[in-house]
Design a protein around this motif. Sequence first.
Motif, PDB file in Angstrom:
ATOM      1  N   ILE A   1       1.744  -8.424  -5.296  1.00 25.99           N
ATOM      2  CA  ILE A   1       2.909  -8.682  -4.445  1.00 25.99           C
ATOM      3  C   ILE A   1       3.546 -10.014  -4.815  1.00 25.99           C
ATOM      4  O   ILE A   1       4.776 -10.129  -4.925  1.00 25.99           O
TER       5      ILE A   1
ATOM      6  N   HIS B   1       6.687  -3.977  -5.889  1.00 25.55           N
ATOM      7  CA  HIS B   1       6.658  -4.919  -4.763  1.00 25.55           C
ATOM      8  C   HIS B   1       6.640  -4.154  -3.441  1.00 25.55           C
ATOM      9  O   HIS B   1       5.887  -4.506  -2.522  1.00 25.55           O
TER      10      HIS B   1
ATOM     11  N   ALA C   1       3.207  -1.980  -3.208  1.00 26.75           N
ATOM     12  CA  ALA C   1       2.044  -2.856  -3.032  1.00 26.75           C
ATOM     13  C   ALA C   1       2.033  -3.461  -1.633  1.00 26.75           C
ATOM     14  O   ALA C   1       0.968  -3.617  -1.021  1.00 26.75           O
ATOM     15  N   SER C   2       3.209  -3.793  -1.107  1.00 23.27           N
ATOM     16  CA  SER C   2       3.286  -4.335   0.254  1.00 23.27           C
ATOM     17  C   SER C   2       2.864  -3.290   1.277  1.00 23.27           C
ATOM     18  O   SER C   2       2.134  -3.596   2.236  1.00 23.27           O
ATOM     19  N   ASP C   3       3.316  -2.054   1.087  1.00 25.43           N
ATOM     20  CA  ASP C   3       2.906  -0.983   1.998  1.00 25.43           C
ATOM     21  C   ASP C   3       1.403  -0.738   1.919  1.00 25.43           C
ATOM     22  O   ASP C   3       0.734  -0.534   2.943  1.00 25.43           O
TER      23      ASP C   3
ATOM     24  N   PHE D   1      -0.815  -2.903   1.107  1.00 25.94           N
ATOM     25  CA  PHE D   1      -1.466  -4.056   1.729  1.00 25.94           C
ATOM     26  C   PHE D   1      -1.579  -3.857   3.238  1.00 25.94           C
ATOM     27  O   PHE D   1      -2.645  -4.078   3.840  1.00 25.94           O
TER      28      PHE D   1
ATOM     29  N   VAL E   1      -4.149  -0.984   3.939  1.00 25.92           N
ATOM     30  CA  VAL E   1      -5.542  -1.397   3.722  1.00 25.92           C
ATOM     31  C   VAL E   1      -5.995  -2.353   4.827  1.00 25.92           C
ATOM     32  O   VAL E   1      -7.138  -2.283   5.297  1.00 25.92           O
ATOM     33  N   ALA E   2      -5.102  -3.248   5.262  1.00 26.37           N
ATOM     34  CA  ALA E   2      -5.458  -4.176   6.341  1.00 26.37           C
ATOM     35  C   ALA E   2      -5.773  -3.417   7.631  1.00 26.37           C
ATOM     36  O   ALA E   2      -6.750  -3.730   8.328  1.00 26.37           O
TER      37      ALA E   2
ATOM     38  N   HIS F   1      -9.075  -1.604   7.200  1.00 25.42           N
ATOM     39  CA  HIS F   1     -10.172  -2.574   7.271  1.00 25.42           C
ATOM     40  C   HIS F   1     -10.467  -2.936   8.728  1.00 25.42           C
ATOM     41  O   HIS F   1     -11.635  -2.997   9.141  1.00 25.42           O
TER      42      HIS F   1
ATOM     43  N   ILE G   1       1.065 -10.521   8.488  1.00 24.23           N
ATOM     44  CA  ILE G   1       1.351  -9.441   7.533  1.00 24.23           C
ATOM     45  C   ILE G   1       2.653  -8.745   7.900  1.00 24.23           C
ATOM     46  O   ILE G   1       3.533  -8.526   7.050  1.00 24.23           O
TER      47      ILE G   1
ATOM     48  N   THR H   1     -13.169 -11.460  -3.474  1.00 23.95           N
ATOM     49  CA  THR H   1     -11.805 -11.082  -3.111  1.00 23.95           C
ATOM     50  C   THR H   1     -11.114 -10.243  -4.177  1.00 23.95           C
ATOM     51  O   THR H   1      -9.971  -9.823  -3.974  1.00 23.95           O
TER      52      THR H   1
END
Length: 596
Positions: A2, A42, A45-47, A49, A52-53, A56, A84, A166
């Motif tokens: 990102i 971009h 990858a943001s979506d 992210f 996944v958050a 998690h 986020i 990480t």
Amino acid sequence: MIAATGIYLFAFFDTSVTGAHASLERLTREQWWFGGVMRSLHRYASDAFAAVALLHLLRELLAGHFRGFRWFSWATGVALLWFIYASGIVGYWLVWDRVGQFSATATAEWFDAFGLGTGPVVRNFLSAADVSDRLFSLFVFLHIGVPLALLAAMWIHIQRIAHTDTNPPQRLGWAVFGTLVAMSIARPALSDAPAAYGTLPQSLPFDWFYLFAHPLMYASSPLALWWIAGAATLALLALPLLARRKRSAAVVDLARCTGCGHCARDCPYLAISLVPRSDGRAFLKQAVVRAEQCAACGICAGSCPTAAPIARGEVLPGIDLPGDPLQAIKARIDRAASRSVVFRCRHERWPMPQDDACVITLECTGQLPPSFVDHALRRGAAGVTVSGCRPGACEYRLGGAWTEARIAGTREPHLNTRVPRERVRLHWWPARNNSTGLQAAALVLAAALLTWLSFDPPYRPLGAGEALVRVIVVHAGERLQPCRKLSAEELALRAPNMRAPEVCERGRHPLPLQVEFGGRLLVDELLEPAGVARDGAAQLYRRFVVPAGRHALRVRVSEAPRPGARAWERAEALELAPGRVLTIDFRPEQGGILFL
């Protein structure tokens, strides 16, 4: 990914109202082979992210990883969600297409629920004249500043976790990168039409990962969304308080501690540190346990070199769990006789062995000193099985990995090299899934879902044959008492910096407001003045979904609810096309009641 793609996009981005949309379109169309792919990367990858958050968070919630010592990581993780979503939503505003305009307006309406500030925030987005380059500079600052704050918050998030990894495995990282590139080529992320003031489109290509809150707000109300977001956040933050599980922390025995540092090195949660020796013994350091961070997992006891069992004596390790001491484990081994011994993690879900094995339950397999395996075999055990959560899925993160390394002889303390390895078996749950086909299928399914929810299903802000009416009023009513002019003598008695020519008592009248649309009253209220002393400007922002067509509209605003007070009134018959956004704004300095 990102950050790298964002830096590249920023190099071509025009940070002005008129140039923002055009610069991204030019990059996407003229440099589609690289610039367009970078933009799509971009976006996807943001979506990913955000997805996944959330996954998690769900995983940690279902696993109960919010209790006790984990409260710090849990609380900071919940706070990270706000960073986020703030980062992602502001990114849509920079494009300044119809989706970005809709999101910015919806967010402004959300903040206007409390009526704070000098006027409704949504006033900044009413017309092209209201959206300035300075506002776009603020957007750019937020889209850079909030992710930097997110990065700092992520660093805080892992401060109580040791040996943080990480970065994904190299193979997985390249697979995800290749999948995102394929998605970017197969379905590029394109802008919607440029922002249009005064209209709403029939449908918008919607990113449901970030923008789902806007439809939720319009389905309920801005205040209801604040209640939902606030209640959800507080409920998540309160979980550690409602589900506290107190267990005795590890205790250091200074008489046996040599200050070797194995326990501090192996602790998954940085609960142990080495400090200068305090008892005068000939060692430089001693271990100290921070009880509030201790997981009581026993991994430290399993790493202690002094935890070796003695045939007819007690086990006296330098560090141990008071509630589950190593001496009790040794006693069970001694009673096993010639049976097989199974050291089993309390948290694994694998069925208990059905044979006549002696099963010894540990808090974590990492609690097992390798010398205990040797001791069990020397006492006549037919074999030893260590069964627990596999490395990477351990309840305490590192117990399985440390146990595997100690048995293999690659981590201290290690299993005696004279122990026959064929009599020692490691059994991990759940088993690793090494099926490349299944992993590829899961990645393709995730990519398909990610691509779909990044654009579909489209959101319809208004129904067929509907229009929108917005009412905005920010005005200070008439004073309760008229101002009194001071005489020259009164001014002379005041300090030079306090010689205002008039004295005005605080307090103002409420503003009567009426909005009649198509023969029915949309608004009929007294708008109370703001401030503790009730001497500020009265504010109102409302939106109404109305049927399209020709309607009679009448608006009346007065400075006080009394006859003879200064008032403004405007009445017209207006034709509202489907999707039209009519804004009724009260600006006395521009003539009074405006229909925008």
